[in-house]
Scaffold this active site. Structure first.
Site, PDB file in Angstrom:
ATOM      1  N   SER A 265     -84.425  33.866  36.825  1.00 57.02           N
ATOM      2  CA  SER A 265     -84.719  32.519  36.357  1.00 57.02           C
ATOM      3  C   SER A 265     -85.125  31.675  37.545  1.00 57.02           C
ATOM      4  O   SER A 265     -85.203  32.160  38.669  1.00 57.02           O
ATOM      5  CB  SER A 265     -83.483  31.915  35.677  1.00 57.02           C
ATOM      6  OG  SER A 265     -82.517  31.560  36.633  1.00 57.02           O
ATOM      7  N   ARG A 266     -85.382  30.410  37.300  1.00 54.49           N
ATOM      8  CA  ARG A 266     -85.691  29.503  38.423  1.00 54.49           C
ATOM      9  C   ARG A 266     -84.400  29.066  39.107  1.00 54.49           C
ATOM     10  O   ARG A 266     -84.448  28.415  40.138  1.00 54.49           O
ATOM     11  CB  ARG A 266     -86.467  28.289  37.924  1.00 54.49           C
ATOM     12  CG  ARG A 266     -87.663  28.644  37.056  1.00 54.49           C
ATOM     13  CD  ARG A 266     -88.614  29.649  37.694  1.00 54.49           C
ATOM     14  NE  ARG A 266     -89.482  30.257  36.689  1.00 54.49           N
ATOM     15  CZ  ARG A 266     -90.251  31.311  36.899  1.00 54.49           C
ATOM     16  NH1 ARG A 266     -90.262  31.897  38.082  1.00 54.49           N
ATOM     17  NH2 ARG A 266     -91.010  31.789  35.941  1.00 54.49           N
ATOM     18  N   HIS A 267     -83.261  29.403  38.520  1.00 52.80           N
ATOM     19  CA  HIS A 267     -81.958  29.110  39.127  1.00 52.80           C
ATOM     20  C   HIS A 267     -81.403  30.422  39.676  1.00 52.80           C
ATOM     21  O   HIS A 267     -80.870  31.250  38.935  1.00 52.80           O
ATOM     22  CB  HIS A 267     -80.990  28.541  38.090  1.00 52.80           C
ATOM     23  CG  HIS A 267     -81.417  27.242  37.497  1.00 52.80           C
ATOM     24  ND1 HIS A 267     -80.641  26.563  36.578  1.00 52.80           N
ATOM     25  CD2 HIS A 267     -82.522  26.491  37.675  1.00 52.80           C
ATOM     26  CE1 HIS A 267     -81.272  25.438  36.229  1.00 52.80           C
ATOM     27  NE2 HIS A 267     -82.403  25.385  36.879  1.00 52.80           N
ATOM     28  N   LEU A 268     -81.554  30.625  40.976  1.00 50.69           N
ATOM     29  CA  LEU A 268     -81.138  31.872  41.619  1.00 50.69           C
ATOM     30  C   LEU A 268     -79.971  31.583  42.556  1.00 50.69           C
ATOM     31  O   LEU A 268     -80.060  30.710  43.422  1.00 50.69           O
ATOM     32  CB  LEU A 268     -82.304  32.475  42.402  1.00 50.69           C
ATOM     33  CG  LEU A 268     -83.568  32.781  41.580  1.00 50.69           C
ATOM     34  CD1 LEU A 268     -84.721  33.191  42.481  1.00 50.69           C
ATOM     35  CD2 LEU A 268     -83.293  33.838  40.529  1.00 50.69           C
TER      36      LEU A 268
END
Length: 516
Positions: free
Chosen positions: A446-449
């Site tokens: 995701s864009r949240h790593l």
């Protein structure tokens, strides 16, 4: 700011080599360069131009292999927040939450088989740095409106007005007894520090801002330092390996100018990894030495472990077009949020997550109906088995390809289901019909790593210490989301910025006193 195509002296040595130009790398490079240090910043991608979109850019980014239970690895993983100068902030939705106090010690809420979620720091250690980056970049919010918002300085900008979609959701939430508040945004609601106010062209998310109203670390932090001559930025430059010079020290970074197809080796007093949680883990694994044959900092097989993406999804429907359409249908991706289910005894484990308006790119009413969409997300369990690995397959550069192994924990699946029900009830209260749930595909990345270089006090279960320093290395630091031992249930950008500011100041002090 492209890489010079010869082995010039500027690339032979630096005080600090920073790898990755996203929020963590940009803040670190800016602060160290402004402190008089010679800084080389390596960025794998190029400058992201105004109006660029994720849809157009992402096909050029190398995917990761993904393997889940009983499946063969497939190249469908998303190991990038964004690949370009400024990292994910070039394309993000501008959402700027602070972590909540519970996120720094969530032991009461995680599964028995999860890794220790405790951060080696507390919110108090980050507060002044949150305040600093908010002043520097500008955050539009209403102080105290979020019931779980931790203490901090007054907002640098007033909040954005609710969009027509946000106004409907806010009213629906109040009728349910919820406490809506303006989504905190790193998007100017008024002119700020030479940048214009948002003119509500939308849709913000996955789009580069055409006006400059959205916070941009390139224009704010990197370009000024480059112009002053205190920072060298090399775009199109891929870090290949960190070379150890001793059992406890790195001596150089080997990297490739991808345009000229020329390799450089830059000697550095200090190396800072800011490539993102997945890429920084992979770089350490690609940097074995005779002292650490499994990868730099990986003596206990922890590098890459505890990979977290956040569990998430969307609830979407349509409502009758409202008569009042002030501000039109454009504007930020999100203008209203709800934290009522963040700490919620009815949610499995008692710890839920955030919900906020997530207006689609095509948000204008059609045939008398207006789309309404809510994003819900929660922190996932930091698990030993969820990790970044290197496969036996090679990419075009001859390097082993990334492999991301990730399975959703049953507790997280139950928590995600609970949040989907709350989001659905919110849409029903708003009068929506045709309600459906949309998967985010978070399990492919995701864009949240987060995680992979998790912070902690015990080298057997963490990679870096409280200041981001790799436990068995004197001069290698991690300042991106890889640091997070627990991801928290809100968007991570503001925390990455604040934590990088804290670590960069420590690096500057240690280099000045020759303790690195």
């Amino acid at each position: 700011m492209s890489a010079v195509r010869d082995a010039s002296a500027v690339y032979r040595s630096a005080d600090v080599c920073v790898i990755g130009s996203g929020p963590g790398g940009a803040v670190t490079a800016h602060l160290l360069a402004r402190g008089g240090l010679r800084v080389l910043l390596l960025e794998d991608g190029d400058r992201i131009g105004p109006g660029a979109t994720l849809e157009a850019l992402e096909p050029e980014w190398e995917p990761a292999l993904v393997r889940s239970a009983r499946r063969r690895p497939a190249p469908v993983g998303r190991p990038w927040s964004a690949r370009g100068l400024g990292g994910g902030m070039g394309l993000f939705a501008g959402i700027g939450f602070r972590l909540r106090h519970v996120d720094f010690d969530a032991r009461k809420h995680v599964a028995d088989d999860a890794l220790d979620p405790r951060w080696p720091i507390a919110y108090a250690d980050l507060r002044e740095h949150y305040d600093e980056v908010e002043r520097l970049l500008g955050v539009a919010r209403t102080r105290g409106a979020d019931p779980l918002e931790p203490d901090g300085a007054a907002a640098s900008l007033p909040p954005h007005a609710y969009s027509p979609h946000g106004r409907l959701l806010a009213g629906a939430g109040r009728r349910m007894g919820l406490r809506p508040f303006p989504t905190p945004l790193l998007i100017n609601s008024a002119p700020y520090r030479g940048r214009p106010a948002c003119h509500r062209c939308g849709p913000c998310n996955e789009h580069a801002c055409p006006s400059g109203a959205k916070a941009d670390v390139v224009a704010t932090l990197l370009d000024p330092a480059v112009e002053e001559g205190s920072l060298m930025v090399a775009t199109g430059s891929r870090a290949l390996r960190v070379h150890a010079s001793a059992c406890d020290r790195a001596g150089a970074v080997e990297w490739l100018d991808q345009r000229a197809e020329v390799r450089h080796t830059t000697r550095a007093r200090c190396v800072v990894l800011a490539a993102n949680a997945v890429q920084s883990s992979a770089l350490l694994l690609r940097s074995p030495s005779r002292w650490s044959p499994a990868g730099l900092g990986n003596r206990h097989d922890v590098v890459g472990r505890g990979l977290c993406f956040k569990v998430s999804g969307y609830a979407a429907g349509t409502v009758a077009e409202p008569a009042r359409t002030a501000h039109g249908s454009g504007g930020p991706f999100s203008t209203v949020s709800f934290s009522d289910h963040y700490l919620d005894d009815a949610c499995p484990s008692g710890l839920g997550g955030i919900m906020y308006e997530a207006s689609p790119a095509e948000r204008a009413p059609r045939d008398g109906r207006m789309p309404l969409r809510v994003h819900y997300l929660a922190a996932d369990q930091p698990m030993w088995r969820n990790r970044v690995r290197l496969s036996n397959k090679r990419n075009g550069l001859g390097a082993r390809q990334l492999l991301m192994e990730y399975e959703t924990h049953p507790l997280d699946a139950a928590r995600l289901h609970y949040l989907s029900e709350q989001a659905t009830e919110l849409l029903i209260s708003a009068g929506a019909g045709d309600i459906r749930l949309e998967e985010s595909g978070y399990e492919r990345g995701s864009r949240h790593l987060h995680g992979g270089c998790r912070a902690g006090d015990d080298p057997r279960t963490s990679v870096v210490d409280a200041y981001g320093r790799i436990h068995d290395q004197e001069n290698v630091f991690v300042v991106d989301g890889g640091f997070f031992p627990y991801p928290g249930g809100v968007n991570p950008t503001l925390t990455i910025l604040a934590n990088a500011s804290r670590i960069a100041r420590r690096i500057a002090r240690d280099l000045a006193t020759a303790t690195i």
